[in-house]
Scaffold this active site. Structure first.
Site, PDB file in Angstrom:
ATOM      1  N   CYS A 128      28.323 -18.429   5.517  1.00 33.80           N
ATOM      2  CA  CYS A 128      29.445 -17.628   6.011  1.00 33.80           C
ATOM      3  C   CYS A 128      29.987 -16.658   4.967  1.00 33.80           C
ATOM      4  O   CYS A 128      30.235 -15.485   5.262  1.00 33.80           O
ATOM      5  CB  CYS A 128      30.560 -18.532   6.519  1.00 33.80           C
ATOM      6  N   HIS A 241      38.074 -17.161   6.065  1.00 34.24           N
ATOM      7  CA  HIS A 241      37.830 -17.119   4.628  1.00 34.24           C
ATOM      8  C   HIS A 241      38.210 -15.748   4.083  1.00 34.24           C
ATOM      9  O   HIS A 241      38.194 -14.749   4.811  1.00 34.24           O
ATOM     10  CB  HIS A 241      36.350 -17.352   4.320  1.00 34.24           C
TER      11      HIS A 241
END
Length: 335
Positions: A128, A241
C-alpha cells in the site's frame, strides 16, 4: 464474467465488494471464499445475498475468470495453483509473489502493460505505501529521472486489518474506563496515544520488511534504478496512510513544474495552499480513491531535491481499488 473474492470477510475483502458495486464492474457471477472462521457468513452485493464458501483444494475456480485474493501470503502460496489451474487470473494482494520475476507487479497509472504478461496466472498488487508513493512520483519521473527517495510513512491501524482497527478503538475505550490499556494483541506495543516505529518484522539490517518492500517494489514497478530509504511508522489514526517524501532528481525541477504535473496526473488530487493551512490529511482522504498531495517544496539540503506530503486510503487505492483497476485494464484490453 465470473469473479471470486478470497478473504471476503476481511477489511480489504469488504472493500472489494464496495468498489466492485460503486464502479459497476462488469461481472455476471460472484463467489466469496474464506477460512473456516468466515465460511457461512453472508454479505449483500447489489441487493443480493452471498454466502462465504470454505476455501478448499477442489475445482471451485474452474469457471472463475478473475479472483481477487486478500487472505494473507500463506493462503496465497498454498492456494495459488488451485485458483489458477483452470485459467483463472489471480490478482493477489499479499506480498507472496511480488518480487517473483515471472509475476508482474502492477500499478495501472504506471505500468498497466506489465499485467498482460502473467505466465503463472498471477498478478501481484504492490504494498500500500509503495502504491501511493509511486502514483505521486511517476509524473515527476517524467520531468527528470528520480535517483533517490527518502520517505517516512505514517500508517494507520487499518493497515494491519479490521481486527487492528477494533483493537485501537478498544484501547481508547479502556483508557477512558480503566485509565490503562489492557488489550495489546495486533501490535507489539500500545498504539493509542502512541506511535510505533516498526511495521512488519525486522530484517538483519534493522530495516523492516515493510521498508524493504518500498525499496524493491518501487524499482520493479517504475522499471528504475531508483534507491529508496524508508522509515515506516504506525500511528494512532484509524484509516488512511500518509507519507513524507524527499526525492532527488538528475536535474533540478521547480516547485511550480511539480505542482503542474501533479495537478493533471491521474489518481492524484493536489491540495496545496499551506499559507492558508490547506494540505492533505488522512481524515480527508479516507474513503476516497485519489492520493492527496501537498506541502510541495524545495529541499533546503539539496538543490536537486524536492519534498512533498501525501495521504491516501490504503484500503482503497492501496489495496482493493488498485486490484480492481488491474482487472478493468485486462477486460478493456481483451475487448
Amino acid at each position: 464474467m465470473k469473479v471470486a473474492i478470497v478473504g471476503a470477510s476481511g477489511a480489504v475483502g469488504q472493500e472489494f465488494l464496495r468498489i466492485l458495486e460503486e464502479r459497476k464492474f462488469p461481472l455476471d457471477e460472484l463467489v466469496l471464499f474464506g477460512s473456516s472462521r468466515s465460511a457461512g457468513r453472508k454479505y449483500t452485493f447489489k441487493g443480493k445475498e452471498y454466502e462465504v464458501r470454505l476455501l478448499q483444494h477442489n475445482d471451485d475456480f474452474k469457471d472463475v475468470d478473475i479472483a481477487f485474493t486478500s487472505a494473507g501470503g500463506g493462503t496465497s502460496a498454498e492456494f495459488a495453483e488451485t485458483i489458477t489451474k483452470h485459467g483463472c487470473v489471480m490478482i493477489d494482494n499479499s506480498s507472496q509473489f511480488r518480487m517473483d520475476k515471472d509475476v508482474p507487479l502492477v500499478v495501472p497509472e504506471i505500468n498497466p502493460e506489465d499485467a498482460l504478461n502473467h505466465p503463472r496466472g498471477i498478478i501481484a498488487n504492490p504494498n500500500c505505501t509503495t502504491i501511493m508513493m509511486v502514483v505521486v512520483l511517476n509524473p515527476i519521473e517524467k520531468l527528470s529521472h528520480i535517483k533517490k527517495i527518502h520517505v517516512s510513512s505514517y500508517q494507520s491501524a487499518s493497515g494491519a486489518g479490521a481486527a487492528a482497527m477494533m483493537e485501537l478503538q478498544q484501547q481508547y475505550k479502556e483508557l477512558v474506563e480503566y485509565g490503562e490499556v489492557r488489550t495489546i494483541e495486533k501490535f507489539p506495543h500500545q498504539l493509542a496515544y502512541n506511535v510505533i516505529p516498526q511495521i512488519d518484522k525486522m530484517t538483519e539490517t534493522d530495516y523492516t520488511k515493510e521498508e524493504m518492500k518500498m525499496f524493491h517494489e518501487t524499482q520493479k514497478i517504475m522499471h528504475s534504478d531508483v534507491r529508496t530509504s524508508a522509515t515506516c511508522v504506525r500511528v494512532s489514526s484509524l484509516r488512511s496512510h500518509s507519507e513524507s517524501v524527499w526525492f532527488e532528481t538528475e536535474e533540478p525541477i521547480s516547485v511550480e513544474a511539480i505542482r503542474k504535473a501533479l495537478a493533471t496526473a491521474p489518481g492524484i488530487t493536489l491540495v496545496d495552499d499551506p499559507q492558508n493551512y490547506v494540505y492533505p490529511m488522512p481524515l480527508e482522504s479516507a474513503g476516497h480513491d485519489d492520493i492527496y498531495v501537498g506541502r510541495v517544496r524545495k529541499d533546503l539540503a539539496d538543490d536537486n531535491s524536492n519534498t512533498l506530503w501525501l495521504t491516501g486510503d490504503q484500503i482503497r487505492k492501496g489495496a482493493a481499488l488498485n486490484a480492481v483497476q488491474i482487472a478493468e485494464y485486462l477486460i478493456k484490453v481483451k475487448k
